[in-house]
Design an enzyme around this catalytic site. Structure first.
Site, mmCIF file in Angstrom:
data_model
loop_
_atom_site.group_PDB
_atom_site.id
_atom_site.type_symbol
_atom_site.label_atom_id
_atom_site.label_comp_id
_atom_site.label_asym_id
_atom_site.label_seq_id
_atom_site.Cartn_x
_atom_site.Cartn_y
_atom_site.Cartn_z
ATOM 1 N N GLU B 49 0.862 -1.178 0.000
ATOM 2 C CA GLU B 49 0.000 0.000 0.000
ATOM 3 C C GLU B 49 0.893 1.221 0.000
ATOM 4 O O GLU B 49 1.866 1.293 0.738
ATOM 5 C CB GLU B 49 -0.871 0.016 1.265
ATOM 6 C CG GLU B 49 -1.984 -0.996 1.239
ATOM 7 C CD GLU B 49 -2.840 -0.921 2.508
ATOM 8 O OE1 GLU B 49 -2.750 0.075 3.242
ATOM 9 O OE2 GLU B 49 -3.580 -1.882 2.750
ATOM 10 N N ASP B 60 -5.920 9.504 10.383
ATOM 11 C CA ASP B 60 -4.567 9.026 10.635
ATOM 12 C C ASP B 60 -4.005 9.524 11.952
ATOM 13 O O ASP B 60 -4.155 10.693 12.318
ATOM 14 C CB ASP B 60 -3.634 9.448 9.499
ATOM 15 C CG ASP B 60 -3.830 8.571 8.277
ATOM 16 O OD1 ASP B 60 -3.754 7.333 8.427
ATOM 17 O OD2 ASP B 60 -4.073 9.113 7.185
#
Ligand SMILES: Cc1ncc(COP(=O)(O)O)c(C=O)c1O
Lengths: 411, 266
Positions: B49, B60
């Site tokens: 990824e 995040d």
């Protein structure tokens, strides 16, 4: 794109929460889908519940203090020599700004949903201060996220939050202002949505937060409508409503009840923060033609670069220092119901000087932006035009900045 | 549709282990270096990824934020992310690539143009953190037309009814978020509980591969090894940050970490 009559603007979004088919929505991580849906169901139910509305109104009346004053600024009107200049002194509200309405409603909702903790963002510190007040009143634990730069420049409100028992969490990422505080608050909610309710401090964020906030601040125009009729016998033929626009909660609330009037009769003027005169940076996405993008869960006009990175803003007023703008205002702009313009830092400071020189009113730096444009435009208007400026915050919190920029005698 | 992501899972299953998925941020700490890192970890990881850095990442935690801000500060653009993938795919041992990011980056590039470019440089899958079902319904179809998997995220808060709808409409790979957390949070739920939730999801359609991510480190990876795949992101980003701070080579450090991770699930 069309604004409908007879339906509250907050309820004019489509089934995915988009106003005008493209502003707003729910661009959120999967984890938040469920808590947002739960909140939507709860809010949709309660906003039709007579008992809940009575409860809200009781707190608005007895605790927040309604109505806030509607006063004529006689001396300023004389000095300007054009339209009659009036002010809706929303800073009369408990805590000193309009943020109290949204904070109160969110705490009421949090109680109903059985949550014990509430988290919120703040820029100028008012949203945080009010949430800390309401959380204390309703017995909720409170966490406030605030940019480190804003903590530094809005100390009086930080002290108030702490005094009310809230935990103030400084945010050091990015520009260390409101945009970063909202991001960090959303992150906290992602990780704690099982126990914690979130209050977004303005008409921004995922659609339901936009709606709850707009529904709450509409108290301002409900009062104003009544006060106008009381004063003039009917809604004036030429009415101009000036309001500063950060996220857009005070302005939306100030206008909502007048939405269905023709704009020739009731014109809405939103004043964004143009930033320092010498700087290219600003917090005025509507005025300066920013492109549509996604910020904090909603599609909106937002300051960004060609890649889609959100751009840093600059404004003397922490409350307006935000790169995006409510989807409601994007909608009002594109349907041409409202007009948007900007005032610079210097314009706002000059307006503050003028208002405080002529009147017993001390608007904070945010509403000083609105006063700046109102004063400029009122000059050219007829005496039977009624200009009303929402003085939605008090300058006490801006002491440090005013002292630095204007000297001690203005504080 | 054919997609090498399926082969990666097939191979891992034949070896009786979960697939190992890594997450690094494109441009961390420079454009070239992030390419070198991809090449270095290819030997051990099954699917890579690659984060498209965004400066307002609402899902995040601090490690990935740090990596993203570092990459943006170093001038990384969406165009550079494609350049990295294109170069990487020239490596004959290259693995499937999944771009992961936030919707605004795609929206500004232009959805259609973004997908065409993905196809052209060899991107195999996409994860768009803030573009959930059903908002992504039409995008899901557009991705399918290009044989690119749009990987749906599933969370512990996702209701049963919703799980069924999402999975029914999903591509052959989905992603289960282990717990209520941003990326990089400490694993606050027991692996047993995570696997319980995981198998509930698997049961809805056992044919679809489901990976688990969020909070997985060297310590916890083994306890989750019954999953189809496991994603490690923040731990790798942190390794890059630590290497820079200690003036060590992030490439060798990250490659070593990924090797160790792989060893744990063999
Ligand atoms: C006094 C005051 N006015 C205006 C604003 C701007 O927000 P909004 O546009 O949501 O009213 C703020 C925000 O903090 C504020 O404190």
């Amino acid at each position: 794109m069309k604004l409908k009559k007879g339906i509250p603007v907050i309820d004019q979004g489509n089934n995915l929460g988009f106003w005008g088919g493209k502003f707003g929505g729910n661009f959120v991580p999967e984890t938040l889908k469920k808590p947002i849906e739960d909140l939507e169901i709860l809010f949709n139910k309660l906003k039709k519940d007579k008992k809940f509305i009575a409860e809200r109104d009781r707190h608005f009346k007895n605790w927040i203090g309604t109505p806030t004053r509607f006063i004529k600024l006689e001396n300023l009107t004389k000095y300007v020599g054009g339209a009659q200049i009036w002010s809706k002194v929303v800073s009369d509200a408990n805590g000193g700004a309009h943020k109290i309405y949204n904070a109160t409603v969110h705490c009421l909702l949090a109680k109903r949903s059985g949550k014990k903790i509430i988290c919120g963002d703040t820029g100028a510190g008012y949203a945080g201060k009010m949430l800390s007040m309401a959380a204390k009143k309703f017995g909720l634990k409170c966490k406030i996220f605030m940019g480190a730069k804003d903590i530094e420049r809005q100390q009086p409100n930080v002290r108030a939050m702490k005094k009310n028992g809230a935990e103030v969490i400084p945010v050091y990422s990015g520009s260390q202002t409101l945009v970063d505080a909202v991001s960090e608050c959303m992150r906290f909610w992602v990780a704690n949505c099982d126990t914690t309710a979130m209050c977004v401090g303005s008409t921004v964020g995922p659609a339901v937060f936009v709606r709850i906030c707009g529904w709450s601040t509409s108290q301002i125009s409900r009062e104003l409508k009544f006060q106008l009729i009381n004063e003039f016998g009917s809604i004036p033929k030429k009415l101009k409503l000036y309001n500063c626009v950060g996220g857009g909660s005070s302005s939306f609330g100030f206008w909502n009840e007048f939405m269905d009037y023709d704009k020739k009769q009731c014109e809405f003027i939103g004043v964004e923060a143009g930033g320092p005169k010498k700087s290219k940076r600003h917090a005025a996405p509507l005025t300066y033609g920013s492109k549509i993008g996604i910020l904090h869960g909603a599609a909106q006009y937002v300051n960004q670069n060609s890649d889609g990175q959100i751009e840093e803003t600059e404004s003397i007023s922490a409350g307006l220092d935000y790169p995006g703008i409510s989807p409601l205002h994007c909608f009002l702009k594109d349907t041409k119901r409202a007009r948007y313009t900007a005032a610079s830092d210097e314009d706002a400071l000059n307006a503050y000087k003028l208002v405080t020189k002529y009147e017993k009113l001390r608007p904070s730096l945010e509403p000083s932006h609105a006063f700046s444009v109102a004063i400029k435009e009122a000059k050219k208007m007829s005496k039977n035009t009624i200009v009303v400026v929402n003085s939605c915050g008090d300058a006490y919190k801006d002491k440090k900045i005013l002292e630095k920029r204007l000297g001690k005698k203005y504080v | 549709m054919f997609n090498p992501i399926d082969l990666a899972f097939k191979k891992a299953k034949e070896e009786n282990r979960p697939a190992l998925l890594t997450y690094t941020v494109a441009g961390d700490n420079t454009k070239k270096q992030s390419l070198v890192i991809l090449n270095a970890i290819s030997k051990h990881a099954d699917i890579l990824e690659l984060g498209v850095p965004h400066n307002t990442p609402v899902a995040d935690g601090s490690q990935i934020q740090t990596s993203s801000y570092r990459a943006i500060k170093n001038g990384i653009k969406t165009e550079d992310v494609f350049w990295i993938v294109k170069k990487y795919k020239k490596n004959k041992n290259s693995k499937p690539i999944i771009l992961m990011g936030y919707y605004n980056m795609i929206f500004q590039y232009g959805k259609k143009k973004f997908l065409e470019k993905c196809k052209k440089v060899g991107v195999n899958g996409l994860i768009v953190v803030d573009f959930p079902w059903p908002e992504n319904k039409s995008f899901l179809k557009e991705c399918k037309r290009k044989s690119i998997y749009l990987i749906q995220l599933l969370s512990p808060t996702t209701s049963n009814e919703r799980l069924k709808k999402i999975i029914k409409n999903s591509h052959p790979m989905n992603y289960f978020i282990s717990m209520l957390s941003t990326t990089g949070g400490k694993l606050k739920v027991s692996p047993k509980k995570i696997m319980l939730n995981y198998f509930k999801i698997k049961k809805i359609n056992p044919k679809k591969n489901v990976v688990i991510g969020f909070g997985i480190t060297e310590k916890s990876i083994k306890s989750l090894n019954k999953a189809d795949g496991l994603v490690v992101g923040s731990a790798i980003c942190k390794e890059i940050t630590n290497s820079i701070q200690k003036r060590q080579n992030p490439v060798t450090n990250v490659a070593n970490l990924v090797k160790k991770l792989k060893y744990k699930i063999l």
